[in-house]
Design a protein around this motif. Structure first.
Motif, PDB file in Angstrom:
ATOM      1  N   LYS A  27      26.025 -24.223 -11.385  1.00 30.62           N
ATOM      2  CA  LYS A  27      25.184 -23.066 -11.670  1.00 30.62           C
ATOM      3  C   LYS A  27      25.790 -21.827 -11.020  1.00 30.62           C
ATOM      4  CE  LYS A  27      20.855 -25.670 -12.041  1.00 30.62           C
ATOM      5  NZ  LYS A  27      19.463 -25.814 -11.521  1.00 30.62           N
ATOM      6  N   TYR A  28      25.751 -20.727 -11.741  1.00 29.07           N
ATOM      7  CA  TYR A  28      26.372 -19.492 -11.260  1.00 29.07           C
ATOM      8  C   TYR A  28      25.389 -18.339 -11.401  1.00 29.07           C
ATOM      9  CZ  TYR A  28      30.681 -22.189 -11.678  1.00 29.07           C
ATOM     10  OH  TYR A  28      31.661 -23.140 -11.561  1.00 29.07           O
ATOM     11  N   PHE A  29      25.608 -17.319 -10.580  1.00 25.88           N
ATOM     12  CA  PHE A  29      24.781 -16.111 -10.635  1.00 25.88           C
ATOM     13  C   PHE A  29      25.707 -14.899 -10.649  1.00 25.88           C
ATOM     14  CE2 PHE A  29      22.216 -12.638  -8.987  1.00 25.88           C
ATOM     15  CZ  PHE A  29      21.016 -12.814  -9.666  1.00 25.88           C
ATOM     16  N   ARG A  30      25.504 -14.025 -11.625  1.00 30.06           N
ATOM     17  CA  ARG A  30      26.337 -12.833 -11.761  1.00 30.06           C
ATOM     18  C   ARG A  30      25.679 -11.653 -11.057  1.00 30.06           C
ATOM     19  NH1 ARG A  30      27.872 -12.761 -18.214  1.00 30.06           N
ATOM     20  NH2 ARG A  30      28.336 -15.007 -18.447  1.00 30.06           N
ATOM     21  N   ASN A  31      26.298 -11.200 -10.014  1.00 28.38           N
ATOM     22  CA  ASN A  31      25.807 -10.004  -9.339  1.00 28.38           C
ATOM     23  C   ASN A  31      26.194  -8.750 -10.124  1.00 28.38           C
ATOM     24  OD1 ASN A  31      24.596 -11.269  -7.097  1.00 28.38           O
ATOM     25  ND2 ASN A  31      26.573 -11.454  -6.080  1.00 28.38           N
ATOM     26  N   VAL A  32      25.389  -7.743  -9.991  1.00 24.63           N
ATOM     27  CA  VAL A  32      25.635  -6.445 -10.620  1.00 24.63           C
ATOM     28  C   VAL A  32      25.673  -5.397  -9.520  1.00 24.63           C
ATOM     29  CG1 VAL A  32      24.745  -4.710 -12.231  1.00 24.63           C
ATOM     30  CG2 VAL A  32      24.543  -7.134 -12.781  1.00 24.63           C
ATOM     31  N   GLU A  33      26.561  -4.435  -9.643  1.00 22.48           N
ATOM     32  CA  GLU A  33      26.672  -3.379  -8.635  1.00 22.48           C
ATOM     33  C   GLU A  33      26.350  -2.029  -9.246  1.00 22.48           C
ATOM     34  OE1 GLU A  33      29.979  -3.203  -6.068  1.00 22.48           O
ATOM     35  OE2 GLU A  33      30.086  -5.382  -5.753  1.00 22.48           O
ATOM     36  N   LEU A  34      25.621  -1.244  -8.491  1.00 28.17           N
ATOM     37  CA  LEU A  34      25.251   0.110  -8.877  1.00 28.17           C
ATOM     38  C   LEU A  34      25.788   1.064  -7.821  1.00 28.17           C
ATOM     39  CD1 LEU A  34      23.590   2.073 -10.693  1.00 28.17           C
ATOM     40  CD2 LEU A  34      21.636   1.586  -9.217  1.00 28.17           C
TER      41      LEU A  34
ATOM     42  N   ALA B  60      27.536   0.107 -22.045  1.00 30.35           N
ATOM     43  CA  ALA B  60      27.991   0.567 -20.731  1.00 30.35           C
ATOM     44  C   ALA B  60      26.925   1.487 -20.154  1.00 30.35           C
ATOM     45  CB  ALA B  60      29.322   1.306 -20.843  1.00 30.35           C
ATOM     46  N   PHE B  61      26.696   1.344 -18.850  1.00 30.60           N
ATOM     47  CA  PHE B  61      25.683   2.132 -18.164  1.00 30.60           C
ATOM     48  C   PHE B  61      26.339   2.897 -17.024  1.00 30.60           C
ATOM     49  CE2 PHE B  61      23.698  -1.525 -20.093  1.00 30.60           C
ATOM     50  CZ  PHE B  61      22.632  -0.966 -20.773  1.00 30.60           C
ATOM     51  N   PRO B  62      25.926   4.135 -16.793  1.00 35.96           N
ATOM     52  CA  PRO B  62      26.588   4.968 -15.775  1.00 35.96           C
ATOM     53  C   PRO B  62      26.554   4.330 -14.394  1.00 35.96           C
ATOM     54  CG  PRO B  62      25.113   6.289 -17.131  1.00 35.96           C
ATOM     55  CD  PRO B  62      24.835   4.859 -17.465  1.00 35.96           C
ATOM     56  N   PHE B  63      27.727   4.234 -13.788  1.00 36.26           N
ATOM     57  CA  PHE B  63      27.883   3.773 -12.407  1.00 36.26           C
ATOM     58  C   PHE B  63      27.402   2.345 -12.196  1.00 36.26           C
ATOM     59  CE2 PHE B  63      26.593   8.378 -12.240  1.00 36.26           C
ATOM     60  CZ  PHE B  63      27.880   8.871 -12.231  1.00 36.26           C
ATOM     61  N   VAL B  64      27.291   1.574 -13.277  1.00 35.77           N
ATOM     62  CA  VAL B  64      26.883   0.170 -13.194  1.00 35.77           C
ATOM     63  C   VAL B  64      28.074  -0.689 -13.599  1.00 35.77           C
ATOM     64  CG1 VAL B  64      25.305  -1.607 -14.018  1.00 35.77           C
ATOM     65  CG2 VAL B  64      24.480   0.723 -13.690  1.00 35.77           C
ATOM     66  N   PHE B  65      28.432  -1.660 -12.740  1.00 32.92           N
ATOM     67  CA  PHE B  65      29.596  -2.492 -13.003  1.00 32.92           C
ATOM     68  C   PHE B  65      29.290  -3.940 -12.651  1.00 32.92           C
ATOM     69  CE2 PHE B  65      31.216   1.729 -12.349  1.00 32.92           C
ATOM     70  CZ  PHE B  65      32.175   1.862 -13.337  1.00 32.92           C
ATOM     71  N   GLU B  66      30.050  -4.816 -13.266  1.00 35.24           N
ATOM     72  CA  GLU B  66      29.927  -6.233 -12.957  1.00 35.24           C
ATOM     73  C   GLU B  66      30.401  -6.485 -11.531  1.00 35.24           C
ATOM     74  OE1 GLU B  66      31.814 -10.510 -14.420  1.00 35.24           O
ATOM     75  OE2 GLU B  66      32.109  -8.697 -15.604  1.00 35.24           O
ATOM     76  N   GLY B  67      29.600  -7.221 -10.775  1.00 31.54           N
ATOM     77  CA  GLY B  67      29.964  -7.562  -9.408  1.00 31.54           C
ATOM     78  C   GLY B  67      30.531  -8.962  -9.313  1.00 31.54           C
ATOM     79  N   LEU B  68      30.395  -9.578  -8.146  1.00 33.28           N
ATOM     80  CA  LEU B  68      30.935 -10.911  -7.926  1.00 33.28           C
ATOM     81  C   LEU B  68      30.041 -11.959  -8.581  1.00 33.28           C
ATOM     82  CD1 LEU B  68      31.855 -10.664  -4.131  1.00 33.28           C
ATOM     83  CD2 LEU B  68      33.231 -10.028  -6.111  1.00 33.28           C
ATOM     84  N   THR B  69      30.662 -12.958  -9.160  1.00 31.60           N
ATOM     85  CA  THR B  69      29.937 -14.121  -9.665  1.00 31.60           C
ATOM     86  C   THR B  69      30.002 -15.204  -8.605  1.00 31.60           C
ATOM     87  OG1 THR B  69      30.429 -13.608 -11.978  1.00 31.60           O
ATOM     88  CG2 THR B  69      29.828 -15.871 -11.462  1.00 31.60           C
ATOM     89  N   VAL B  70      28.840 -15.681  -8.170  1.00 31.57           N
ATOM     90  CA  VAL B  70      28.781 -16.666  -7.085  1.00 31.57           C
ATOM     91  C   VAL B  70      28.266 -17.984  -7.648  1.00 31.57           C
ATOM     92  CG1 VAL B  70      28.452 -14.945  -5.292  1.00 31.57           C
ATOM     93  CG2 VAL B  70      26.461 -15.883  -6.441  1.00 31.57           C
ATOM     94  N   GLU B  71      28.769 -19.066  -7.075  1.00 29.51           N
ATOM     95  CA  GLU B  71      28.339 -20.396  -7.496  1.00 29.51           C
ATOM     96  C   GLU B  71      27.157 -20.828  -6.643  1.00 29.51           C
ATOM     97  OE1 GLU B  71      30.202 -24.829  -8.452  1.00 29.51           O
ATOM     98  OE2 GLU B  71      31.409 -23.316  -7.426  1.00 29.51           O
ATOM     99  N   LEU B  72      26.079 -21.223  -7.317  1.00 31.24           N
ATOM    100  CA  LEU B  72      24.872 -21.647  -6.618  1.00 31.24           C
ATOM    101  C   LEU B  72      24.872 -23.135  -6.335  1.00 31.24           C
ATOM    102  CD1 LEU B  72      22.213 -19.608  -8.647  1.00 31.24           C
ATOM    103  CD2 LEU B  72      23.424 -18.949  -6.563  1.00 31.24           C
ATOM    104  N   GLY B  73      25.803 -23.860  -6.960  1.00 34.72           N
ATOM    105  CA  GLY B  73      25.854 -25.307  -6.785  1.00 34.72           C
ATOM    106  C   GLY B  73      25.569 -26.036  -8.070  1.00 34.72           C
ATOM    107  N   ALA B  74      26.189 -27.216  -8.224  1.00 37.88           N
ATOM    108  CA  ALA B  74      25.969 -28.075  -9.396  1.00 37.88           C
ATOM    109  C   ALA B  74      26.278 -27.343 -10.695  1.00 37.88           C
ATOM    110  CB  ALA B  74      24.534 -28.607  -9.409  1.00 37.88           C
TER     111      ALA B  74
END
Length: 730
Positions: free
Chosen positions: A272-279, A256-270
């Motif tokens: 494939k997904y990308f996990r955003n991170v929020e600070l 765990a990292f201070p003030f860092v959380f998992e963000g939205l996971t978006v679908e790139l197509g076919a």
């Protein structure tokens, strides 16, 4: 201290315009705070860093700034050259016989071989996870892939920045105070003596714009990055050191990292997904200044709780938690940066820190401040964490997170309704057969239904809509229909949600569970034909309660007769009512604390059809049967209502009226009016009204309204009444 003055210095080069420009403020704090430990820091209204340090009375502000510049210049270059250089990866060279060697931050064993101070930085970038082989590390989200991006890496860039900074010492003044030796170029950007080609995720990349309608189709270097800014931003990022924590429902450690959380996971197509991170970077005002040591302690001890038993695990939960923290929180504002895939990469996009507004701690009162408690069951049960099984499930969860973000930014009943909508859709998609349910089955996991949400808090959040719209009041009344339990044993009929989704209510724990195997009866609560769904709900709840002493149609909340009359007149959108009934069924009406408020009937008597009056009073005999009596078991009435045609509904009303003449009207005293004391008439039901009567019949009403209906059908022995004299019309 005696004989010393306090000098205030404003760093106007620090601002939240980009992730690096705000992290730069933490880097300044780290250096200045180490040199002068008693220096106090805060942020002004424009979010510029302010430092108040002790100075000799003989020094003026200009001299204090010069001393500060010299200290920062010396410290940051020393840090880059001596403490960051050992973390560089070594490139291979066949001519020299050198093989490629990864950065020591990737290996826990290699970190242990470093000097203590250098090892501290290495463990900040790559947190040891103490896995089975004892060599694993987790990269800090601000240092993706342990600082390796494509063909470059952060530590080599630090070395380049240090060399460039040495050749441009005057650029430091611009980096700190947004002014210096350059007036700027024609595009409004400073003419720095030295710049970097890339600021990685911390600073915006040089932009290329095409088809803008001007002569110069391509523009480059719109956002030059000063090497001093890059070095200070990296030094500030090092303050946010991670640690190992335990999951709230298990024994396994996780980084765990201070003030860092998992963000939205978006679908790139076919697929494939990308996990955003929020600070979320904190700032605070002059009302509560603090030293570097105090800030580091508050960073380590800060906790974002949705309740006493649940910590925030996602970025959306974190924002909902800090909004309700109140004035006692350590920080005043959190600046939200989303590390999105904006820069092109070989396999997937590389991250770029994008500013996404702020979260003000405890500023908004009312429902926004209670949002964390409204969502507390999600954290306490870890319901959203079950979607970590696959990227597809994470992407499905993204709508809930987005709705929570909207509720934080724009509080209001529409935003809170959006959260319930997202939760309903996600809950339904994992409980019914489909792609998301198959992901759980492939992992040999049983999906957990949404836990009951606190009814009182959600009611208060939606109060404006409940005061303004009959559809909301009717939906709440139907959604609050409670279950009944048999006299002996654990058998019973659960709350109304049991007949909308394949779930069962566990009375011992007050939670929902997914039955295994799932129920064989098809559930039609899909909204394609709302009236058919309501009629099926009435019929199946009637069948399931055949052996019980009460009909399972009593509600924790009631709707006034005026709303029922509007429903029968066609003034209420049945499709919207269908949706709202499901949303309100998600709330915890079985909790007795939720049943402390009942809306009273209005002073005026609503005009309702006599057919509805006869059917509802007959229904009341089963919902609240008199002592030593059984509820009516004339299933033909309900069967005819479930068909929904005018002819069948008229026959149902006639049968219900005849039963009232035998069993008596619902009454507060004995003996109850029956026989000739009950009006006799031939109900007339218009075609448009017939299918809505099944819906209206299920809407719980107050005892006061029930007594008003009984008086309409009551005929005193000395009088004779016709249907026109009942005060109700067909």
């Amino acid at each position: 201290m005696e004989g010393e003055l306090m000098t205030t210095i404003v760093f106007r080069g620090v601002s939240p315009r980009s992730l690096g420009d705000l992290l730069k403020g933490y880097g300044i704090m780290a250096i200045v705070g180490e040199e002068w430990p008693d220096t106090l820091f805060w942020w002004d209204e424009a979010f510029h860093l302010v430092a108040e340090k002790q100075t000799d009375p003989s020094e003026d502000t200009k001299t204090a700034k010069k001393d500060l510049l010299n200290v920062i210049r010396e410290r940051v270059l020393n840090w880059a050259e001596k403490e960051m250089t050992p973390l560089k990866p070594r490139r291979g060279d066949k001519r020299k016989g050198l093989s490629r060697q990864d950065s020591p931050v990737k290996s826990a064993r290699e970190q242990d071989k470093l000097e203590p101070k250098v090892a501290l930085w290495a463990r900040t970038v790559g947190l040891p996870t103490f896995d089975r082989d004892g060599d694993g590390t987790e990269p800090h989200p601000l240092f993706p892939a342990h600082g390796q991006e494509g063909s470059g890496d952060y530590f080599s860039q630090i070395e380049k920045a240090a060399k460039a900074a040495v050749s441009a010492p005057e650029d430091l003044k611009w980096s700190l105070f947004a002014k210096g030796n350059a007036k700027g170029n024609a595009k409004g950007n400073p003419a720095l003596r030295s710049t970097l080609q890339s600021g990685y995720l911390f600073f915006p990349e040089a932009m290329k714009r095409y088809a803008t309608g001007v002569k110069e189709w391509e523009r480059e270097k719109d956002a030059p990055v000063s090497p001093w800014c890059f070095l200070l931003a990296l030094r500030g990022a090092m303050l946010l050191r991670g640690s190992l924590r335990r999951l709230r429902w298990g024994r396994r450690n996780y980084p765990a990292f201070p003030f860092v959380f998992e963000g939205l996971t978006v679908e790139l197509g076919a697929g494939k997904y990308f996990r955003n991170v929020e600070l979320h970077l904190p700032t605070w005002t002059a009302n509560r200044p603090r030293t570097l040591a105090e800030f580091e302690m508050q960073v380590r001890q800060f906790q974002a709780r949705l309740s006493a038993r649940g910590f925030a695990a996602t970025a959306a939960e974190f924002r909902a938690a800090v909004v309700g923290r109140g004035a006692g929180a350590a920080f005043d504002i959190f600046h939200r940066f989303v590390l999105e895939g904006r820069r092109p990469g070989q396999r997937q996009p590389m991250r770029q820190g994008i500013p996404r507004g702020v979260t003000r701690v405890g500023e908004t009162g009312g429902a926004s401040g209670r949002l964390r408690l409204m969502l507390a069951p999600l954290a306490e049960t870890g319901w959203l964490d079950q979607f970590d099984l696959s990227d597809k499930l994470r992407a499905a969860r993204a709508r809930v997170d987005s709705a929570i973000h909207v509720a934080v930014d724009e509080p209001g009943f529409e935003a809170y309704r959006g959260v319930l909508d997202a939760l309903w859709d996600l809950n339904r998609s994992i409980l019914l057969s489909g792609a998301l349910r198959r992901d759980f089955e492939d992992a040999r996991r049983t999906p957990r239904p949404l836990p009951p949400l606190p009814a009182r808090l959600w009611e208060e959040a939606l109060q404006d809509a409940l005061n303004s719209y009959a559809c909301y009041r009717l939906g709440r009344a139907i959604g609050s229909i409670l279950g009944v339990k048999a006299e002996s044993g654990n058998a019973g009929v659960g709350p109304v949600l049991e007949h909308m989704l394949p779930v069962r209510y566990d009375r011992a724990t007050g939670s929902w569970r997914a039955p295994d195997p799932p129920p064989s009866r098809p559930l039609r609560w899909a909204g394609l034909d709302p009236l058919a769904d309501f009629k099926a709900l009435l019929w199946y709840r009637w069948l399931d309660s055949a052996d019980f002493d009460h009909l399972p149609f009593q509600g924790a909340r009631c709707a006034p007769l005026e709303d029922v009359a509007a429903l029968l007149r066609g003034e209420v959108d049945v499709r919207e009512l269908h949706r709202l009934a499901g949303l309100f069924a998600l709330l915890d009406w079985q909790n007795r604390d939720s049943d402390t408020f009942q809306p009273g009937a209005s002073g005026s008597v609503a005009t309702v059809p006599p057919a509805y009056a006869a059917l509802r009073l007959w229904f009341e005999l089963g919902i609240r049967p008199a002592p030593d009596s059984r509820p009516p078991r004339d299933g033909e009435v309900v069967r005819l209502l479930s068909i929904g045609k005018a002819e069948q509904v008229q026959r149902a009303a006639t049968r219900a009226l005849s039963r009232l003449r035998v069993d008596g009207l619902p009454w507060d005293e004995e003996p109850r009016p029956m026989g000739k004391a009950v009006a006799c008439f031939e109900p007339v039901v218009p075609e448009f009204e017939a299918p809505r009567l099944a819906v209206a019949l299920m809407v719980p009403i107050t005892r006061k309204d029930m007594r008003a209906l009984s008086r309409r059908l009551w005929v005193p022995m000395e009088e004779t009444k016709t249907s026109k004299e009942l005060g109700v019309t067909s």
